[in-house]
Design a protein around this motif. Structure first.
Motif, PDB file in Angstrom:
ATOM      1  N   PRO A 196       0.808  -1.223   0.000  1.00 10.24           N
ATOM      2  CA  PRO A 196       0.000   0.000   0.000  1.00 10.24           C
ATOM      3  C   PRO A 196       0.840   1.272   0.000  1.00 10.24           C
ATOM      4  O   PRO A 196       0.455   2.274  -0.611  1.00 10.24           O
ATOM      5  CB  PRO A 196      -0.804  -0.131   1.302  1.00 10.24           C
ATOM      6  CG  PRO A 196      -0.891  -1.604   1.546  1.00 10.24           C
ATOM      7  CD  PRO A 196       0.433  -2.151   1.081  1.00 10.24           C
ATOM      8  N   ARG A 197       1.983   1.246   0.655  1.00 11.38           N
ATOM      9  CA  ARG A 197       2.881   2.414   0.690  1.00 11.38           C
ATOM     10  C   ARG A 197       3.352   2.758  -0.720  1.00 11.38           C
ATOM     11  O   ARG A 197       3.351   3.933  -1.119  1.00 11.38           O
ATOM     12  CB  ARG A 197       4.073   2.092   1.596  1.00 11.38           C
ATOM     13  CG  ARG A 197       5.241   3.058   1.553  1.00 11.38           C
ATOM     14  CD  ARG A 197       6.310   2.589   2.539  1.00 11.38           C
ATOM     15  NE  ARG A 197       7.539   3.356   2.432  1.00 11.38           N
ATOM     16  CZ  ARG A 197       8.588   2.995   1.687  1.00 11.38           C
ATOM     17  NH1 ARG A 197       8.526   1.881   0.979  1.00 11.38           N
ATOM     18  NH2 ARG A 197       9.684   3.744   1.649  1.00 11.38           N
ATOM     19  N   ILE A 198       3.749   1.752  -1.482  1.00 16.92           N
ATOM     20  CA  ILE A 198       4.223   1.990  -2.841  1.00 16.92           C
ATOM     21  C   ILE A 198       3.082   2.440  -3.746  1.00 16.92           C
ATOM     22  O   ILE A 198       3.246   3.350  -4.581  1.00 16.92           O
ATOM     23  CB  ILE A 198       4.902   0.731  -3.399  1.00 16.92           C
ATOM     24  CG1 ILE A 198       6.268   0.559  -2.756  1.00 16.92           C
ATOM     25  CG2 ILE A 198       5.037   0.791  -4.918  1.00 16.92           C
ATOM     26  CD1 ILE A 198       7.234   1.715  -2.976  1.00 16.92           C
ATOM     27  N   ALA A 199       1.913   1.831  -3.604  1.00 22.29           N
ATOM     28  CA  ALA A 199       0.765   2.253  -4.422  1.00 22.29           C
ATOM     29  C   ALA A 199       0.446   3.722  -4.169  1.00 22.29           C
ATOM     30  O   ALA A 199       0.118   4.470  -5.098  1.00 22.29           O
ATOM     31  CB  ALA A 199      -0.441   1.375  -4.115  1.00 22.29           C
ATOM     32  N   GLU A 200       0.573   4.151  -2.912  1.00 22.80           N
ATOM     33  CA  GLU A 200       0.320   5.557  -2.575  1.00 22.80           C
ATOM     34  C   GLU A 200       1.349   6.464  -3.239  1.00 22.80           C
ATOM     35  O   GLU A 200       1.010   7.528  -3.765  1.00 22.80           O
ATOM     36  CB  GLU A 200       0.349   5.748  -1.059  1.00 22.80           C
ATOM     37  CG  GLU A 200      -0.035   7.156  -0.614  1.00 22.80           C
ATOM     38  CD  GLU A 200      -0.056   7.317   0.901  1.00 22.80           C
ATOM     39  OE1 GLU A 200      -0.382   8.422   1.357  1.00 22.80           O
ATOM     40  OE2 GLU A 200       0.266   6.344   1.614  1.00 22.80           O
ATOM     41  N   MET A 201       2.617   6.044  -3.225  1.00 25.33           N
ATOM     42  CA  MET A 201       3.657   6.853  -3.869  1.00 25.33           C
ATOM     43  C   MET A 201       3.396   6.993  -5.365  1.00 25.33           C
ATOM     44  O   MET A 201       3.525   8.098  -5.933  1.00 25.33           O
ATOM     45  CB  MET A 201       5.033   6.217  -3.644  1.00 25.33           C
ATOM     46  CG  MET A 201       5.581   6.326  -2.238  1.00 25.33           C
ATOM     47  SD  MET A 201       7.344   5.871  -2.214  1.00 25.33           S
ATOM     48  CE  MET A 201       7.612   5.605  -0.461  1.00 25.33           C
TER      49      MET A 201
END
Length: 252
Positions: A196-201
């Motif tokens: 989820p952190r990467i998708a947000e970035m």
């Protein structure tokens, strides 16, 4: 927001009978492979085997040169002259080209490894030397650059084809460099956090640092390291999270 991104992993880092990473399983998930060239890790047999597996899966091939530091896995900083540094990169890229052709494929990209990469992310002249050497060996090769760093600036100054890279399993400082591995929290081990952190970035088009700062940047490719115990879970989490966000994965 990017609608398509590449998912890459460093691999081919075994040596002789010593196994490093989960290459076969990771290759089922990623779209590009950064393959060690025998100096910080890897050997001719490992390179050949890894490239064959990648080609069988339609995964793009890349060279992953580093310092001549097998014992330190290329993570120790070594000071070289400009000539030595350029020759080191050119030599490893040439080896990777040869092994790719022998396997029936072709190199698409280059990504610096470990301490060489970290130093080039801080020193634009060092990055220029590395990238100019690569361009001489293979004109038009795509250079993976750490987003928001001197690597990015050097590739743009030289007018090279480049792909802005962020890391799925590494924490960021507020200047877009990676948090030193010796510090707590530098490496992210929680797959439920990583995806989820990467998708947000990617959706925001920005690096999100440890302090929550947003650094706008072009994101073309995401690295999932293949040598951590959680490598497979993190890579799957990243792939699934990107898919749920409507982002398509494809090789460079």
């Amino acid at each position: 927001m990017a609608t398509t991104v590449d998912l890459n992993a460093d691999m081919g880092e075994s040596f002789g009978p010593w196994t490093m990473g989960h290459d076969a399983a990771v290759l089922d998930i990623v779209t590009s492979a950064n393959i060690a060239c025998g100096f910080h890790a890897g050997d001719p047999n490992v390179m050949a085997r890894t490239m064959r597996m990648a080609l069988e899966r339609g995964v793009g091939l890349g060279a992953h040169p580093g310092f001549a530091d097998l014992q330190g896995f290329g993570r120790r900083r070594i000071k070289l002259s400009s000539e030595e540094l350029g020759n080191l990169v050119a030599y490893q890229l040439g080896a990777a080209q040869a092994m790719a052709r022998a396997a029936g494929g072709q190199l698409r990209h280059l990504k610096l490894h470990g301490a060489m990469s970290n130093m080039a992310s801080e020193d634009i002249e060092m990055a220029r030397i590395c990238y100019a050497a690569a361009e001489k060996v293979q004109p038009g090769i795509v250079i993976m650059t750490l987003a928001g760093t001197a690597q990015e600036a050097a590739a743009e100054d030289l007018g090279l084809a480049r792909a802005g890279e962020i890391f799925a399993d590494r924490a960021y400082n507020d200047d877009a460099t990676l948090v030193d591995r010796s510090l707590p929290g530098a490496v992210i081990h929680d797959a439920e956090l990583a995806g989820p952190r990467i998708a947000e970035m990617v959706k925001e088009g920005a690096i999100i640092t440890e302090t929550g700062k947003r650094i706008p940047t072009r994101i073309d490719t995401i690295c999932c390291h293949g040598d951590t115990p959680e490598a497979i879970e993190i890579a799957r989490s990243v792939r699934d999270s990107l898919s749920r966000a409507g982002i398509t994965l494809r090789p460079l």
